[in-house]
Design an enzyme around this catalytic site. Sequence first.
Site, PDB file in Angstrom:
ATOM      1  N   HIS A 166      58.642  54.695   9.202  1.00  0.00           N
ATOM      2  CA  HIS A 166      57.513  55.398   8.594  1.00  0.00           C
ATOM      3  C   HIS A 166      57.185  54.877   7.203  1.00  0.00           C
ATOM      4  CE1 HIS A 166      55.679  58.074  11.424  1.00  0.00           C
ATOM      5  NE2 HIS A 166      56.860  58.108  12.029  1.00  0.00           N
ATOM      6  N   HIS A 186      52.325  52.523  15.707  1.00  0.00           N
ATOM      7  CA  HIS A 186      53.374  53.476  15.352  1.00  0.00           C
ATOM      8  C   HIS A 186      54.145  53.959  16.579  1.00  0.00           C
ATOM      9  CE1 HIS A 186      54.266  57.783  15.574  1.00  0.00           C
ATOM     10  NE2 HIS A 186      55.045  57.505  14.555  1.00  0.00           N
ATOM     11  N   HIS A 227      58.980  68.756  12.658  1.00  0.00           N
ATOM     12  CA  HIS A 227      58.395  67.501  13.108  1.00  0.00           C
ATOM     13  C   HIS A 227      57.933  67.615  14.567  1.00  0.00           C
ATOM     14  CE1 HIS A 227      58.838  63.097  14.331  1.00  0.00           C
ATOM     15  NE2 HIS A 227      57.781  63.168  13.565  1.00  0.00           N
ATOM     16  N   HIS A 245      53.717  62.548   7.397  1.00  0.00           N
ATOM     17  CA  HIS A 245      54.795  61.560   7.432  1.00  0.00           C
ATOM     18  C   HIS A 245      55.004  60.921   6.061  1.00  0.00           C
ATOM     19  CE1 HIS A 245      53.905  62.044  11.753  1.00  0.00           C
ATOM     20  NE2 HIS A 245      55.194  61.835  11.894  1.00  0.00           N
ATOM     21  N   GLU A 250      48.424  55.446  14.552  1.00  0.00           N
ATOM     22  CA  GLU A 250      49.409  56.273  15.278  1.00  0.00           C
ATOM     23  C   GLU A 250      49.769  55.717  16.653  1.00  0.00           C
ATOM     24  OE1 GLU A 250      48.371  60.414  15.868  1.00  0.00           O
ATOM     25  OE2 GLU A 250      50.403  60.865  16.474  1.00  0.00           O
TER      26      GLU A 250
HETATM   27 CU1  CUO Z   1      56.192  61.882  13.713  1.00  0.00          CU
HETATM   28 CU2  CUO Z   1      56.653  58.701  14.029  1.00  0.00          CU
HETATM   29  O1  CUO Z   1      57.375  60.413  14.143  1.00  0.00           O
HETATM   30  O2  CUO Z   1      55.330  60.227  14.248  1.00  0.00           O
END
Ligand code: CUO
Length: 656
Positions: free
Chosen positions: A378, A338, A189, A219, A323
């Site tokens: 997410h 996000h 990640h 995600h 994002e």
């Molecule tokens: Cu990878 Cu929220 O964690 O973008």
Amino acid sequence: MKLIGVLLFSACVVIATAVQQKDSELTAYKESFSPLNYLNRYKDAAAVRQYMGLVETGKMLSRDDIFSLFNPCHRQQMIALFETLYGATDFDTFFKTAVWARDRTNPRQFLYAFSVAILHREDCRGIKLPPQYEITPHVFLTTDVVRRAYQAKMTRTPTVIPMKFTGSVNNPEQRVAYFGEDIGLNSHHAHWHMDFPFWWKQDYGAVKDRKGELFFYMHHQAVARFDAERLSNDLPVVQPLEWDSPIVEGFAPGASYENGQEFPMRPDNMQFADLPFLTVQDMKLYEGRIRDAVSSGFVRTADGRLVSLNSTYGINCLGEVVESSTHSVNPVYYGQLHNDGHVLLSKVTDPKQRYGVPPGVMEHFETATRDPAFFRLHKHVDNLFKLHKDLLPPYDLSELEFPGVRVEAVKVLGTCKASTPNQLITYFDESHIDLGNAVDTSTYKEMVDIKAVVSRLNHEPFKYVITVNSKRSANAIVRIYLGPKYNWFGQKVSLDVSRWGFIELDRFPVKHTVITRNSDQSTVTIPEPKSYPEMMSEVQRAMRGEVEFTYDSHYRHCGLPHRLLLPKGKPEGMDFKLYVVITDFDKDVVSSDVTVDELNHISSLGYCGVLDGKIPDGRPMGFPFDRRIPNEEQFFTPNMKVLDLVIKNVRQKPME
Ligand code: CUO
């Protein structure tokens, strides 16, 4: 040339891993170099001046402070350093700049800028950085492990320290902690976000093809995989967070920053709260605008134009908006839903910042997936993407079929002795992590072997055997997905419901009609990285001429750890369905220049795309299950096949 390669590699590894310590073997490089004296050796002299200005006026984050990429001020400083490093016109300047900056920049701020620069510089292709969890073990390990590592170092006792997952059996969420807390998953990640930074500027040159769509898809797949792990452990699929509802699950990371401050714990049922610079109402406002855009099928750009989302790549635009990244068509209007979700969660226990509580795990990509709220946030975000995808027309026959091509049979075979066809085995193994970098070595110079041992999900290797009947000779792309057969209630669900939880296992081009594909060739995963001591010993042996030093310029740090390819399943066996879809290579690829062999060389394409080039597969990610399937009976064309299979979790690794 080979020796230069080895030196270059080793130097970068040393500089990255020595980031915690002031003194190192790099001292020799420090003496006479200052970036300001060599401005003609950088593409962007203004960036160098900016970075140097920050350093010389003492405005950079101090070494002991906690770097957060989500903090605009910390980020700006990091970008100034990144642009300096990335813009160095030759390797020598890059390296000397890194050595210079390393002692004058907050360690994690430096490490992040340095790593992103290495990943993107042409002359650093093929350099393998040590695993993230060995560079900065603090953020991957629990405090008790770090404390015991110090004890071992002080008493000079070689030690192997067992690391447990956080929490207790009283918390049902702990049943899936092995997934969220997997250090390889966290590393993947973190690397994804280094390969596709949300702050990436168009003028850096490197193309970030379909970055917004990749943000959605990587995600989305992480959430689908988490749900499959939950079902494997008799937990219902994860529920999306809502801004007005309690965050039901708490989380106690049990970990500390390098400066000794603890990552905050969040009790159960906390509510989102306003921060001094961001309110819950802001989140609802931005989300409302995004929902309006999805419903209307248009986003509004910063200069007032309307851009349609109703095309194959509308998802890319929406991904950038949600994002939000610097590529968002209108960050002022749509906000950064996000990213701000991460920040709200990270600061939820001290929203007014009255107690100086440091950021929570959600504020760092290296630690975020540990928190069950990561998957809940997410899922919320993923539902926005689903809303958009569900408004697109279902694929018609011409998009689904591959005329003249029929999949006759599919089999999945484990490679262990006692394997049963179409039954796959998972188990937990033990892995050792080098902790040399978890402890300050400036007082005790001699090496002491200190390792943590962690339990990790793994599986028996297997292969797919696919027989295709083709009336014509054509290249094809094979797409393989896996989905649980039953929901949490034990009911069969329609394809239109289950498809959103499908896990991509592999996607690869083929030239032949009898296809045998090993599981470890998967294009969504990467092999286990070598540990730091292993890497260094390899480098030293190469320097002594004992082994050949080879580069793999296609190497990616981003990619799901191969161990996690399959969900755990159940001890008694859990039913899944495997979906094999074969499509026309010539129709799918974005350019007629792309060959099957070239496509075969792209590693971890599935979740990590291409680092700085075109993604060769032009189909939407998740095709053909990314759109509504109103009529299940008519959906499956002869170029697709569905197979029932069982995944069984056993206590011990099966005999090979
Ligand atoms: Cu990878 Cu929220 O964690 O973008």
